[in-house]
Write a protein that holds these residues in place. Structure first.
Motif, PDB file in Angstrom:
ATOM      1  N   SER A 177       0.832  -1.210   0.000  1.00 24.63           N
ATOM      2  CA  SER A 177       0.000   0.000   0.000  1.00 24.63           C
ATOM      3  C   SER A 177       0.865   1.259   0.000  1.00 24.63           C
ATOM      4  O   SER A 177       0.379   2.352  -0.270  1.00 24.63           O
ATOM      5  N   LEU A 178       2.166   1.111   0.304  1.00 21.58           N
ATOM      6  CA  LEU A 178       3.098   2.250   0.243  1.00 21.58           C
ATOM      7  C   LEU A 178       3.905   2.237  -1.058  1.00 21.58           C
ATOM      8  O   LEU A 178       4.834   3.027  -1.224  1.00 21.58           O
ATOM      9  N   GLY A 179       3.602   1.291  -1.935  1.00 22.36           N
ATOM     10  CA  GLY A 179       4.330   1.220  -3.197  1.00 22.36           C
ATOM     11  C   GLY A 179       5.611   0.406  -3.107  1.00 22.36           C
ATOM     12  O   GLY A 179       6.431   0.421  -4.017  1.00 22.36           O
ATOM     13  N   PHE A 180       5.779  -0.302  -2.001  1.00 22.68           N
ATOM     14  CA  PHE A 180       6.942  -1.194  -1.849  1.00 22.68           C
ATOM     15  C   PHE A 180       6.505  -2.552  -2.381  1.00 22.68           C
ATOM     16  O   PHE A 180       5.783  -3.293  -1.713  1.00 22.68           O
ATOM     17  N   LEU A 181       6.932  -2.847  -3.617  1.00 19.12           N
ATOM     18  CA  LEU A 181       6.301  -3.968  -4.343  1.00 19.12           C
ATOM     19  C   LEU A 181       7.278  -5.047  -4.799  1.00 19.12           C
ATOM     20  O   LEU A 181       6.852  -6.080  -5.306  1.00 19.12           O
ATOM     21  N   ASP A 182       8.564  -4.793  -4.647  1.00 21.13           N
ATOM     22  CA  ASP A 182       9.534  -5.761  -5.174  1.00 21.13           C
ATOM     23  C   ASP A 182      10.065  -6.677  -4.084  1.00 21.13           C
ATOM     24  O   ASP A 182      10.655  -6.219  -3.110  1.00 21.13           O
ATOM     25  N   TYR A 183       9.869  -7.968  -4.284  1.00 21.13           N
ATOM     26  CA  TYR A 183      10.323  -8.956  -3.307  1.00 21.13           C
ATOM     27  C   TYR A 183      11.082 -10.064  -4.023  1.00 21.13           C
ATOM     28  O   TYR A 183      10.745 -10.423  -5.156  1.00 21.13           O
ATOM     29  N   THR A 184      12.047 -10.617  -3.349  1.00 13.05           N
ATOM     30  CA  THR A 184      12.732 -11.789  -3.895  1.00 13.05           C
ATOM     31  C   THR A 184      11.789 -12.989  -3.754  1.00 13.05           C
ATOM     32  O   THR A 184      10.805 -12.931  -2.996  1.00 13.05           O
ATOM     33  N   ASP A 185      12.102 -14.068  -4.464  1.00 11.55           N
ATOM     34  CA  ASP A 185      11.254 -15.273  -4.362  1.00 11.55           C
ATOM     35  C   ASP A 185      11.223 -15.767  -2.917  1.00 11.55           C
ATOM     36  O   ASP A 185      10.189 -16.227  -2.430  1.00 11.55           O
ATOM     37  N   GLU A 186      12.343 -15.660  -2.252  1.00 19.52           N
ATOM     38  CA  GLU A 186      12.423 -16.111  -0.856  1.00 19.52           C
ATOM     39  C   GLU A 186      11.498 -15.261   0.033  1.00 19.52           C
ATOM     40  O   GLU A 186      10.788 -15.777   0.891  1.00 19.52           O
ATOM     41  N   GLU A 187      11.504 -13.944  -0.207  1.00 19.33           N
ATOM     42  CA  GLU A 187      10.624 -13.060   0.575  1.00 19.33           C
ATOM     43  C   GLU A 187       9.149 -13.352   0.283  1.00 19.33           C
ATOM     44  O   GLU A 187       8.320 -13.361   1.189  1.00 19.33           O
ATOM     45  N   LYS A 188       8.849 -13.605  -0.995  1.00 15.01           N
ATOM     46  CA  LYS A 188       7.443 -13.904  -1.342  1.00 15.01           C
ATOM     47  C   LYS A 188       6.961 -15.140  -0.599  1.00 15.01           C
ATOM     48  O   LYS A 188       5.819 -15.202  -0.140  1.00 15.01           O
ATOM     49  N   GLN A 189       7.830 -16.095  -0.494  1.00 16.61           N
ATOM     50  CA  GLN A 189       7.501 -17.328   0.222  1.00 16.61           C
ATOM     51  C   GLN A 189       7.306 -17.033   1.718  1.00 16.61           C
ATOM     52  O   GLN A 189       6.340 -17.453   2.347  1.00 16.61           O
ATOM     53  N   MET A 190       8.230 -16.220   2.254  1.00 23.88           N
ATOM     54  CA  MET A 190       8.224 -15.878   3.685  1.00 23.88           C
ATOM     55  C   MET A 190       6.988 -15.045   4.048  1.00 23.88           C
ATOM     56  O   MET A 190       6.448 -15.172   5.143  1.00 23.88           O
ATOM     57  N   PHE A 191       6.554 -14.196   3.110  1.00 24.88           N
ATOM     58  CA  PHE A 191       5.452 -13.260   3.403  1.00 24.88           C
ATOM     59  C   PHE A 191       4.107 -13.759   2.863  1.00 24.88           C
ATOM     60  O   PHE A 191       3.174 -12.969   2.692  1.00 24.88           O
ATOM     61  N   LYS A 192       4.006 -15.043   2.613  1.00 26.27           N
ATOM     62  CA  LYS A 192       2.731 -15.600   2.112  1.00 26.27           C
ATOM     63  C   LYS A 192       1.580 -15.256   3.060  1.00 26.27           C
ATOM     64  O   LYS A 192       1.736 -15.338   4.283  1.00 26.27           O
ATOM     65  N   PRO A 193       0.413 -14.877   2.511  1.00 26.81           N
ATOM     66  CA  PRO A 193      -0.691 -14.469   3.390  1.00 26.81           C
ATOM     67  C   PRO A 193      -1.121 -15.558   4.375  1.00 26.81           C
ATOM     68  O   PRO A 193      -1.042 -16.741   4.075  1.00 26.81           O
ATOM     69  N   VAL A 194      -1.554 -15.114   5.549  1.00 32.38           N
ATOM     70  CA  VAL A 194      -2.165 -16.008   6.548  1.00 32.38           C
ATOM     71  C   VAL A 194      -3.573 -15.494   6.827  1.00 32.38           C
ATOM     72  O   VAL A 194      -3.910 -14.364   6.485  1.00 32.38           O
ATOM     73  N   ARG A 195      -4.368 -16.321   7.454  1.00 33.14           N
ATOM     74  CA  ARG A 195      -5.755 -15.963   7.726  1.00 33.14           C
ATOM     75  C   ARG A 195      -5.968 -15.590   9.187  1.00 33.14           C
ATOM     76  O   ARG A 195      -5.392 -16.227  10.071  1.00 33.14           O
ATOM     77  N   GLN A 196      -6.780 -14.576   9.408  1.00 34.98           N
ATOM     78  CA  GLN A 196      -7.121 -14.129  10.775  1.00 34.98           C
ATOM     79  C   GLN A 196      -8.591 -13.762  10.822  1.00 34.98           C
ATOM     80  O   GLN A 196      -9.106 -13.130   9.881  1.00 34.98           O
ATOM     81  N   ARG A 197      -9.237 -14.092  11.920  1.00 32.38           N
ATOM     82  CA  ARG A 197     -10.615 -13.636  12.142  1.00 32.38           C
ATOM     83  C   ARG A 197     -10.639 -12.110  12.181  1.00 32.38           C
ATOM     84  O   ARG A 197      -9.699 -11.483  12.671  1.00 32.38           O
ATOM     85  N   LEU A 198     -11.709 -11.520  11.735  1.00 34.48           N
ATOM     86  CA  LEU A 198     -11.847 -10.062  11.799  1.00 34.48           C
ATOM     87  C   LEU A 198     -12.353  -9.631  13.180  1.00 34.48           C
ATOM     88  O   LEU A 198     -12.080  -8.524  13.642  1.00 34.48           O
ATOM     89  N   VAL A 199     -13.084 -10.520  13.838  1.00 37.28           N
ATOM     90  CA  VAL A 199     -13.552 -10.241  15.200  1.00 37.28           C
ATOM     91  C   VAL A 199     -12.956 -11.304  16.099  1.00 37.28           C
ATOM     92  O   VAL A 199     -13.127 -12.497  15.842  1.00 37.28           O
ATOM     93  N   ARG A 200     -12.236 -10.879  17.101  1.00 41.20           N
ATOM     94  CA  ARG A 200     -11.666 -11.879  18.010  1.00 41.20           C
ATOM     95  C   ARG A 200     -12.070 -11.594  19.444  1.00 41.20           C
ATOM     96  O   ARG A 200     -12.437 -10.460  19.783  1.00 41.20           O
TER      97      ARG A 200
END
Ligand code: OGA
Ligand code: MN
Length: 295
Positions: A177-200
């Motif tokens: 969202s800040l325009g920081f868009l370039d990641y190495t393949d290793e970073e893409k793997q490391m930063f893979k999305p996870v799921r979280q409840r919106l209400v906890r």
């Protein structure tokens, strides 16, 4: 002198006195602080000069420390602090402010967006503890938002609509969202999305809170633009001035926050000058939702 806590805000945030956190705590002191955290969600301590070892020892009173790996783009050889410490300063290994175009710096600027620490991990953080070792003269306040109050004040209809929603969180969404868009393949793997409840729901008090974070970039089963707009709307609601406390740092302050009940962000400061802030993170004990794949 027993531990005492004075409220600093109508809704949350307490100021603690009567304790020296550089020393081992008694069980009663730990209980008083945990109870204070359940109630206030943010606790402020003044005049606590700590070494990294003392900060880690104090933090372990509240649970095991989180493994910091996978939370940034700093290469192991460039790290200024030892294992167990999260470096949220603007400093490089040489102790000097990072260059304006430093990738490490640009990535860390994401801390200026409202977030909850480690919401990008399958098991997100319990507490964060931030110690001020060098205070920047201009700006650099840390702001906190009470996500219980944010939840409580939603319309009943919205509460029903969002009760079971699941968000996808990734460092690539907040930085993207800040325009920081370039990641190495290793970073893409490391930063893979996870799921979280919106209400906890808080495990001790049973209070519900909105579990938002700039890392949240999608909602399962919802078209992307619709999801992003809903998240924006909720963020706007949750960060109204009446739900926010701004902490102005003095040297050797330590602030603890409960990531399950609050969001936070740092405000802009003079980056030509040092701001040495060191964080320890107490690990959470469970995911907020079953994950599709193991971490
Ligand atoms: C953090 C963080 C804000 C700050 O330590 O998790 O977001 O004020 N820091 O440096
Ligand atoms: Mn943070």
């Amino acid at each position: 002198m027993p531990v005492s806590i004075r409220p600093l805000h109508d809704l949350f945030v307490g100021e603690v006195s009567g304790i020296d956190i550089a020393k081992p705590l008694t069980p009663d002191e730990v209980t008083a602080l945990e109870t204070g955290m359940d109630r206030y969600a943010v606790l402020v301590f003044h005049g606590q000069a700590l070494s990294d070892e003392q900060q880690m020892a104090f933090s372990r009173n509240f649970g095991p420390l989180e493994d910091a790996r996978g939370g940034n783009v700093t290469k192991p050889g460039d790290k200024r602090l030892g294992t167990g410490m999260n470096d949220v300063s603007n400093l490089g290994k040489d102790g000097k402010p990072l260059a304006r175009d430093s990738r490490q710096r640009l990535f860390n600027l994401g801390n200026s967006l409202w977030h909850s620490d480690s919401s990008f991990r399958a098991t997100p953080a319990k507490y964060s503890l931030l110690s001020a070792r060098i205070v920047n003269k201009k700006g650099g306040n840390t702001e906190f938002a009470d996500m219980r109050a944010a939840y409580d004040t939603l319309d009943d209809e919205v509460k029903r609509e969002i009760e079971d929603l699941i968000c996808e969180h990734s460092l690539m969404y907040s930085r993207g969202s800040l325009g920081f868009l370039d990641y190495t393949d290793e970073e893409k793997q490391m930063f893979k999305p996870v799921r979280q409840r919106l209400v906890r729901t808080h495990p001790v008090t049973g209070r519900k809170s909105l579990y938002l974070s700039s890392h949240a970039g999608g909602i399962v089963g919802m078209p992307m633009p619709e999801a992003r707009l809903l998240l924006r709307d909720l963020n706007e609601h949750a960060t109204q001035p009446k739900f926010v406390y701004a902490h102005k740092w003095t040297l050797h302050d330590l602030v603890i926050w409960d990531n399950r009940q609050t969001m936070h962000r740092v405000r802009r400061y003079d980056e030509s000058q040092p701001r040495d802030m060191r964080r320890t993170t107490v690990a959470g004990d469970a995911p907020t939702v079953a994950q599709q794949a193991a971490e």
